[in-house]
Every structure is written in structure tokens, then in C-alpha cells.
Design a protein around this motif. Structure first.
Motif, mmCIF file in Angstrom:
data_model
loop_
_atom_site.group_PDB
_atom_site.id
_atom_site.type_symbol
_atom_site.label_atom_id
_atom_site.label_comp_id
_atom_site.label_asym_id
_atom_site.label_seq_id
_atom_site.Cartn_x
_atom_site.Cartn_y
_atom_site.Cartn_z
ATOM 1 N N UNK A 106 0.834 -1.204 0.000
ATOM 2 C CA UNK A 106 0.000 0.000 0.000
ATOM 3 C C UNK A 106 0.869 1.254 0.000
ATOM 4 N N UNK A 107 1.964 1.252 0.770
ATOM 5 C CA UNK A 107 2.888 2.397 0.759
ATOM 6 C C UNK A 107 3.519 2.544 -0.630
ATOM 7 N N UNK A 108 3.827 1.422 -1.267
ATOM 8 C CA UNK A 108 4.354 1.467 -2.630
ATOM 9 C C UNK A 108 3.325 2.082 -3.582
ATOM 10 N N UNK A 109 2.047 1.742 -3.361
ATOM 11 C CA UNK A 109 0.977 2.346 -4.155
ATOM 12 C C UNK A 109 0.939 3.857 -3.940
ATOM 13 N N UNK A 110 1.047 4.288 -2.675
ATOM 14 C CA UNK A 110 1.065 5.727 -2.376
ATOM 15 C C UNK A 110 2.231 6.418 -3.074
ATOM 16 N N UNK A 167 10.295 -7.932 9.328
ATOM 17 C CA UNK A 167 11.414 -6.987 9.380
ATOM 18 C C UNK A 167 11.847 -6.564 7.975
ATOM 19 N N UNK A 168 11.912 -7.532 7.063
ATOM 20 C CA UNK A 168 12.315 -7.222 5.695
ATOM 21 C C UNK A 168 11.335 -6.295 4.994
ATOM 22 N N UNK A 169 10.052 -6.619 5.079
ATOM 23 C CA UNK A 169 9.044 -5.764 4.461
ATOM 24 C C UNK A 169 8.996 -4.397 5.139
ATOM 25 N N UNK A 170 9.209 -4.378 6.456
ATOM 26 C CA UNK A 170 9.230 -3.102 7.175
ATOM 27 C C UNK A 170 10.363 -2.210 6.713
ATOM 28 N N UNK A 171 11.528 -2.810 6.438
ATOM 29 C CA UNK A 171 12.669 -2.030 5.943
ATOM 30 C C UNK A 171 12.375 -1.440 4.561
ATOM 31 N N UNK A 175 12.101 2.541 3.552
ATOM 32 C CA UNK A 175 12.902 3.103 2.457
ATOM 33 C C UNK A 175 12.010 3.828 1.454
ATOM 34 N N UNK A 176 10.901 3.192 1.083
ATOM 35 C CA UNK A 176 9.995 3.804 0.104
ATOM 36 C C UNK A 176 9.365 5.064 0.671
ATOM 37 N N UNK A 177 8.948 5.024 1.943
ATOM 38 C CA UNK A 177 8.301 6.190 2.546
ATOM 39 C C UNK A 177 9.262 7.381 2.647
ATOM 40 N N UNK A 184 3.147 13.452 1.757
ATOM 41 C CA UNK A 184 2.811 12.043 1.601
ATOM 42 C C UNK A 184 3.507 11.190 2.661
ATOM 43 N N UNK A 185 4.732 11.581 3.028
ATOM 44 C CA UNK A 185 5.449 10.839 4.071
ATOM 45 C C UNK A 185 4.703 10.922 5.401
ATOM 46 N N UNK A 186 4.228 12.119 5.731
ATOM 47 C CA UNK A 186 3.477 12.283 6.978
ATOM 48 C C UNK A 186 2.218 11.426 6.970
ATOM 49 N N UNK A 187 1.523 11.387 5.833
ATOM 50 C CA UNK A 187 0.319 10.573 5.718
ATOM 51 C C UNK A 187 0.647 9.090 5.857
ATOM 52 N N UNK A 188 1.752 8.667 5.242
ATOM 53 C CA UNK A 188 2.143 7.260 5.303
ATOM 54 C C UNK A 188 2.517 6.848 6.720
ATOM 55 N N UNK A 189 3.231 7.721 7.444
ATOM 56 C CA UNK A 189 3.645 7.397 8.808
ATOM 57 C C UNK A 189 2.432 7.256 9.724
ATOM 58 N N UNK A 190 1.481 8.194 9.608
ATOM 59 C CA UNK A 190 0.261 8.118 10.420
ATOM 60 C C UNK A 190 -0.508 6.849 10.089
ATOM 61 N N UNK A 191 -0.606 6.544 8.809
ATOM 62 C CA UNK A 191 -1.339 5.357 8.384
ATOM 63 C C UNK A 191 -0.655 4.069 8.863
ATOM 64 N N UNK A 192 0.679 4.008 8.784
ATOM 65 C CA UNK A 192 1.406 2.809 9.200
ATOM 66 C C UNK A 192 1.261 2.519 10.685
ATOM 67 N N UNK A 193 1.005 3.575 11.480
ATOM 68 C CA UNK A 193 0.820 3.368 12.916
ATOM 69 C C UNK A 193 -0.476 2.640 13.227
#
Length: 340
Positions: A106-110, A167-171, A175-177, A184-193
Motif C-alpha cells: 500500500x505504501x508502494x501504491x502511495x 522486518x524485511x518488508x518493514x525495511x 525506504x519507500x516512505x 505524503x510521508x506524513x500521511x504514510x507514517x500516520x497510516x502505518x501506525x
């Protein structure tokens, strides 16, 4: 015996539903803009509607509550299925890396469509679960590849492989975020939480097909999950196509988890806690465990979201963080108990 079991399951489901509606009631009436019971009733029944009440209830609070309930229901059922298939009480979509795989996709989609597709528009809302399913399937494929030993899924290797995959997918996700623009980074971080902050009716509609279809498929095949608690050779001796059934269950679980992650981010430990609560309450029969796990998941997410948005008000703590605060000690407790 059957009547006693049915009565017990019915009682647990009724009590769980009451808890869910109680949490929903407090979420609807509490917040920066408090509402009385009469205000809420009038607004819901469209009696002398007030524009500010309509805005708060129908545009902000109600979609958030409905989405939280659907996400909790999905994660609870997915956790029960994964624990049943793997015969491992410590298995969970988050621990196995399925959440991380769906989240990465989903982050890759963003990242790929930033600026060209509105994330809350219909196209973005409909495409995000599809990306999530692909990521969840990638995590599941990795589990199959590395956790199988002598043709079967080894429960002990499963946890280790799941942690490594997460861990691998999280890394990759991080990196992508970091390559995103600041907004968009702020939106991704909030969403990932794991947050329901951006909940809307489009997200709810997106979840409905998954909720209406996949849990029904799982529940109708619940007796096979009971057989999976036997050795694999015994299950095959009963004429069950083990690999086919495992694939059906895992695909349904991945679909539920991926759809949930796409609309709410990664909310961990719901799929771990809810099935354990269900087994304690209604026994080991999966026909009973699955609906109770779903209701327990709903209660966990709604209560966690209420705590996150009220205790630290006016600041807000993501529901994923609140549930993790509860889930980590519970996971440690389960680890200690399984070693005894």
C-alpha cells in the motif's frame, strides 16, 4: 450438551455485542464536541437535525466506528484461521509478516501514484486493497517457501520466518516512505501506525465485499479447521485435501488482512488476542471460535480507538499503538506460558 454449548456461545456473542455497542455509544457522544443522548438519538433518527451534529456524527464519528468494527472483525477472524491452520497459538497476521507485506504494497501504491490519484477518491480507495492483497500474498508465499520442512509448515519455524519477513518488508516500507514528499510521508507514517483518523464511508464500502464473502466461506468450512488440529497424516487419512484447504483458508485470511491494512494501516495483535479470548470463552470448536473472535476483534479495536482519542485529547494516539501497548505484554505472557 449441544444446547448448553449453543446457549454459552449465544450468551458470549450477546455480551460481546453489548460491549461493542457500548464502546460505539461512548465514541459517538464523547470527544472535543460532546453530545447528549437526546442529541445523538435526534441526529440518528433525523429528528430536528442540526448541521453541526450531522457533520460530527455522519461525517466523522460514525464512519470511523463502523470502519473500526469491520477492521476488528476481519483481523479477529483472520487470526483464528491462521492459528487453526498452523496449529500455533502464537501465530498472528502481524507476527507472520502478512500485515507488513500488505502495508509495504500500500505504501508502494502511495509512492507510485502520489499526486496523480487522490487516496480518499474512489479510484484510490478501490485500488489500495488490491495492492494490499498482492503484498499479503507475497508474505504468504515467503512463509510457504521458508517455513516448510519436509513438506509441512513447521510451527516453530513459522514464528522465526514471520519475524524475519516482517522486518524485511518493514525495511522496504521505510525506504519507500523516505522517498516520498513531506506531505505524503506524513500521511504514510500516520497510516502505518494503524489509525482510523481518515475513516470515511468510501473505506467502509470498500471493506463490505470482503466482509460479506470471506468470513462466510471460512465459517462454512470451520469443521476442517477442527481436523487440522490432528496430525497431517491423520487429516489426509480422513480424505481431506490438506494443501487445497490450507490454501483456501490462507487466501481468505490474506484477503481480510489486506483489506483491513489498506483502509486502516497495520493494527497488530488483534489477530493474536481475539482468538485466545474466544477459545477461553467457547472452547476449541472453530464453528464457535470464528464468530466470537470476530466480535472480540471489534471490541478490541473500538475500545482501543476510544482510548486513543480521549485519554490524550486534544492529541490523538493511533489505535494501532494502543492495541500494541496491550498486545506486547500479552504476547510475552503467552510465550512464557507455552514454555511451561
Amino acid at each position: 450438551m449441544r444446547n448448553t454449548s449453543y446457549a454459552r456461545v449465544s450468551t458470549v456473542l450477546v455480551i460481546g455485542t453489548v460491549i461493542v455497542f457500548t464502546a460505539a455509544y461512548f465514541s459517538l457522544t464523547s470527544g472535543t464536541f460532546d453530545m447528549s443522548v437526546m442529541d445523538l438519538i435526534k441526529t440518528l433518527l433525523r429528528i430536528d437535525p442540526q448541521p453541526d451534529h450531522n457533520l460530527v456524527v455522519f461525517d466523522f464519528r460514525l464512519p470511523r466506528i463502523v470502519l473500526g468494527a469491520l477492521v476488528g472483525f476481519s483481523l479477529g477472524i483472520a487470526g483464528a484461521v491462521i492459528q487453526g491452520v498452523t496449529r500455533n497459538g502464537l501465530a498472528d497476521p502481524g507476527i507472520l509478516g502478512i500485515n507488513a507485506g500488505a502495508g509495504m504494497a500500500v505504501v508502494l501504491f502511495m509512492f507510485l501514484f502520489q499526486g496523480s490519484i487522490t487516496m480518499t477518491g474512489w479510484l484510490g480507495v478501490m485500488m489500495m486493497p488490491m495492492f494490499g492483497v498482492v503484498g499479503g500474498m507475497a508474505a504468504t508465499a515467503a512463509i510457504y517457501l521458508f517455513a516448510r520442512q519436509d513438506g509441512t509448515l513447521d510451527p516453530q519455524r513459522l514464528i522465526l520466518v514471520g519475524i524475519a519477513i516482517a522486518s524485511g518488508f518493514g525495511a522496504v516500507t521505510m525506504y519507500v516512505s523516505l522517498k516520498m514528499n513531506p506531505n505524503d510521508f506524513e500521511m504514510a507514517v500516520v497510516w502505518l501506525a494503524g489509525s482510523l483518523h481518515s475513516a470515511n464511508w468510501k473505506f467502509v464500502i470498500t471493506m463490505l465485499p470482503w466482509i460479506l464473502l470471506l468470513p462466510l466461506i471460512i465459517w462454512l468450512r470451520a469443521h476442517v479447521l477442527d481436523l487440522f488440529q490432528l496430525s497431517e497424516e491423520s487429516v489426509k487419512g480422513l480424505g481431506v485435501s490438506v494443501e487445497r484447504e490450507k490454501n483456501i483458508f490462507l487466501l481468505c485470511s490474506v484477503g481480510l488482512v489486506s483489506a483491513s491494512v489498506a483502509v486502516s494501516g497495520s493494527i497488530g495483535f488483534v489477530g493474536l488476542i481475539a482468538p485466545h479470548m474466544a477459545r477461553q470463552l467457547v472452547g476449541l470448536k472453530h464453528k464457535n471460535i470464528i464468530p466470537v473472535s470476530g466480535v472480540a476483534g471489534m471490541a478490541i479495536v473500538l475500545i482501543g480507538d476510544f482510548i486513543g482519542k480521549t485519554i490524550f485529547a486534544p492529541a490523538e494516539l493511533a489505535v494501532g499503538i494502543v492495541v500494541s501497548i496491550i498486545g506486547v505484554p500479552y504476547f510475552v505472557y503467552l510465550l512464557i506460558r507455552t514454555r511451561k
